[in-house]
Design an enzyme around this catalytic site. Sequence first.
Site, PDB file in Angstrom:
ATOM      1  N   ASP A 136      -2.709  -3.089   3.021  1.00 29.87           N
ATOM      2  CA  ASP A 136      -3.035  -3.261   4.439  1.00 29.87           C
ATOM      3  C   ASP A 136      -4.110  -4.316   4.649  1.00 29.87           C
ATOM      4  O   ASP A 136      -5.041  -4.456   3.839  1.00 29.87           O
ATOM      5  CB  ASP A 136      -3.506  -1.929   5.030  1.00 29.87           C
ATOM      6  CG  ASP A 136      -2.382  -0.903   5.050  1.00 29.87           C
ATOM      7  OD1 ASP A 136      -1.217  -1.292   4.866  1.00 29.87           O
ATOM      8  OD2 ASP A 136      -2.677   0.292   5.253  1.00 29.87           O
ATOM      9  N   GLU A 182       0.819  -1.221   0.000  1.00 30.27           N
ATOM     10  CA  GLU A 182       0.000   0.000   0.000  1.00 30.27           C
ATOM     11  C   GLU A 182       0.849   1.265   0.000  1.00 30.27           C
ATOM     12  O   GLU A 182       0.428   2.288  -0.503  1.00 30.27           O
ATOM     13  CB  GLU A 182      -0.936  -0.007   1.218  1.00 30.27           C
ATOM     14  CG  GLU A 182      -1.978   1.086   1.181  1.00 30.27           C
ATOM     15  CD  GLU A 182      -3.093   0.879   2.194  1.00 30.27           C
ATOM     16  OE1 GLU A 182      -3.468   1.873   2.846  1.00 30.27           O
ATOM     17  OE2 GLU A 182      -3.597  -0.243   2.323  1.00 30.27           O
ATOM     18  N   TYR A 197       3.403   2.164  12.015  1.00 26.41           N
ATOM     19  CA  TYR A 197       2.322   2.682  11.161  1.00 26.41           C
ATOM     20  C   TYR A 197       1.287   3.434  12.003  1.00 26.41           C
ATOM     21  O   TYR A 197       0.721   2.882  12.946  1.00 26.41           O
ATOM     22  CB  TYR A 197       1.657   1.511  10.439  1.00 26.41           C
ATOM     23  CG  TYR A 197       0.633   1.913   9.407  1.00 26.41           C
ATOM     24  CD1 TYR A 197       1.034   2.427   8.177  1.00 26.41           C
ATOM     25  CD2 TYR A 197      -0.723   1.774   9.650  1.00 26.41           C
ATOM     26  CE1 TYR A 197       0.101   2.795   7.218  1.00 26.41           C
ATOM     27  CE2 TYR A 197      -1.668   2.141   8.709  1.00 26.41           C
ATOM     28  CZ  TYR A 197      -1.255   2.647   7.495  1.00 26.41           C
ATOM     29  OH  TYR A 197      -2.182   3.014   6.555  1.00 26.41           O
TER      30      TYR A 197
END
Length: 821
Positions: A106, A9, A332
């Site tokens: 993801d 991603e 993240y």
Amino acid sequence: MGKTLIIAEKPSVAADIVKALPGKFSRSKSHFESDDHIVSFAIGHLVSIAYPEEINPELQKWTLDNLPILPEEFPLAVLPDTKTQFNAISKLIRRKDVDVIVNGCDAGREGELIFKYILKLAANHAVEGKQIRRLWLRSMTLDAIREGLRHLRDNSEMLPLEDTALCRSEADWLIGINATRALTCYNSRFGGFRKTPCGRVQTPTLSLLVKRETERRGFVPVTYWELHARFDCGPVSYEGIWIDPDFVKEDEQTHGRRNRIWEAERARNIAEMCLGRPAEVEESSKKSTKGAPPLYDLTLLQREANSRFGFSAKNTLALAQGLYERHKLITYPRTDSRCLPEDYLPTVKEVLSRQRDWQFGRFAAEVLTKKYLKKDKRIFNNKKVSDHFAIIPTSVLPTTLSEPELKVYQMIVQRFLAVFFPPAVYQNTRRLSVVAGETFLTEGKILVEPGWKAVYGSLSEEDGDKELQALPPDTMVICAEIDQQEHQTKPPPRFTEATLLSAMENSGKLVEDEELAEAMKERGLGTPATRASIIEKLLNEKYVVREQRDLAPTGKAFELLSLLESRHIDVLASPELTGEWEYKLNQILKGTMTRPQFMKEIREMTGVIVEKVRQGDEAELREAAFSPVAGVRFYETASAYESADKKLIIRKILGGRVMEEEEIVALIEGKTLGPFPDFRSKKGKPFTASVRITDSKVEFLFADSTAELDLDEIRRQEPLGLSPIDQTRVFETPIGYLSESALEGDRDKGLRISKIILGRRLDPDHISQLLSHGRTELITGFISRKRKPFDAYLLLDARGKLTFEFPPRSKKGASRIAGNG
């Protein structure tokens, strides 16, 4: 055997996957490549559903005649900013030496959508026959990535998730596009283009703000009293506050508290009865503990950064994203989880070891040496890890960070360290002093063992030592003094970004249906990654303005909610719509509902929404509550009042300000109202003006505009005094207090004093005082630019300049009753 193409991603995730793969990789601008693998990346969304005018040029024009727009297929379009990367990925997908294409986006619904949209738009005959697989990662350690690569999922397993992703995307498009166009057409029917955006998430969010503001506007303050006593016991003195020990909070008395007295006479009687009398004292003491707050998810990080530093949700996300992508300092950030995977203990230990060399190193060392690091389910819990885990620091240490970046990074590091520390331990002391049957409470709280709070250094006010001095034995306790304080109840506060983020996260609690509320429990309104952009969108569309840290809805927001209610489509403003969608999307995942069934319902709902807007005002027209005025009947629509002959139409929102019914009546009767300080321009900027109706049109009058004034009528008034600048007479006008020279247009010597200064309206008596004595009496209720109320004297000098003079500080509303000894 051909190559395997993995599409991540984001570039940083692609780089992590490359580290976990065998072989030597070369790097190009768009991908990494080895003998067996190609790893490329999206940059978030590369592809979205096309706009209506891209589907059919005839839809360029916004009109109710071509609504609803219900395409059978949803054509896709490349987002302009990411076209280069999409073209690069398309070439890789179509390469003849690629046999397997792996979705490495993801782990979740949006990751599935990003990949499938890219694949759908890029695919041609060259893609047929290639295997599609899924890399499902919840942890980004090398071991976890390698484990995921060894156990790639088959695409057939992902089809239910793909269906929910497509349904969510297409449903948002149908409702958002059609509702926005229909409402815009309705609001533009009198001319101009009044864009009225509406959406499944942003409109319920806006509704939270409007409902709160409506509560504030309708709030009537109630006066109450508190009694603060000083008790003397030999050399020891202590304070106590009167309480009702039998107090039980009731729904109808929302402002009820155990320390509030609602009648002045009762407060006075208690004070007089207790003063100088002995007290019987009862004391209890017990220990309590308070554990560290959880690790950050994005919403919690945004809330606390807003509360502590005033950072907007958008800025916090950008700072966190930079710490993650550019500096590699945190994990993240776009996560809704506050826990870590159960296999993450070794990684945490490595991070703690590295943190020993940074600012909070002694705390990292303490966690390791005292063996605080354990597999605690409160921290390491796979069941509470969703698409991503909590935000924590990586094993990389910072070198150069901007001040805002450093603040956010410090927050994350401190929270990461604190969560492993033992709880803070307090000693709580409670002293009850009973005088003549009345009870006064004194509380003490001592932090005995800081625990996790040591990581934060400076202790909050709640942690300050409030130790109660021991009372001498066999010594009488006397109520020596009572401070009778007068207060007023306050309206509920406006939302800040911090409190709005919390309300969005917990909006499932506003949904009465238990199944729908349960479906929303994990998501709320929006996702952690989208909530900041939703708030920014409301600001950009001028539905909301920032006032310091507060978020205030504009007249445009009230108009939208009123319109939705009058058209009976206020479901668009309710979190229940999101709850219903989430519930049905979960049913699709479980196989108890199909994608066609869901989309059929959405198409029907879209048609109903458009039809209810199309019905127009005639279906809702009703006589206004104040009608008739001066013999003329007025009818109310969703957004305006109009006369029976349709010659006069007055909008309910004038200049971004919600007008009260009595103000509308006064305008119809020909009166000039104002000035009001809360009008707003189309760009959302506040302005002050008076308002009246001239020739059936609404007209704004500004303080520097004298052309529209009837000077002869003004001069027939009794003057308020003489201007200190040029000794000409000063009169009250609809726009302010002006000297004759100002009325005649003299900008150098003309005296102009606004009727409203810092939120406080000035009376003619105040102006008379200024002109005769150069100062006013004490004026209460000014509001500073930081939204703080203050009292002051106004001073006027010989040049016509106004200044403030502040009184000595005293406790507001307090009257002190003291004994004789």
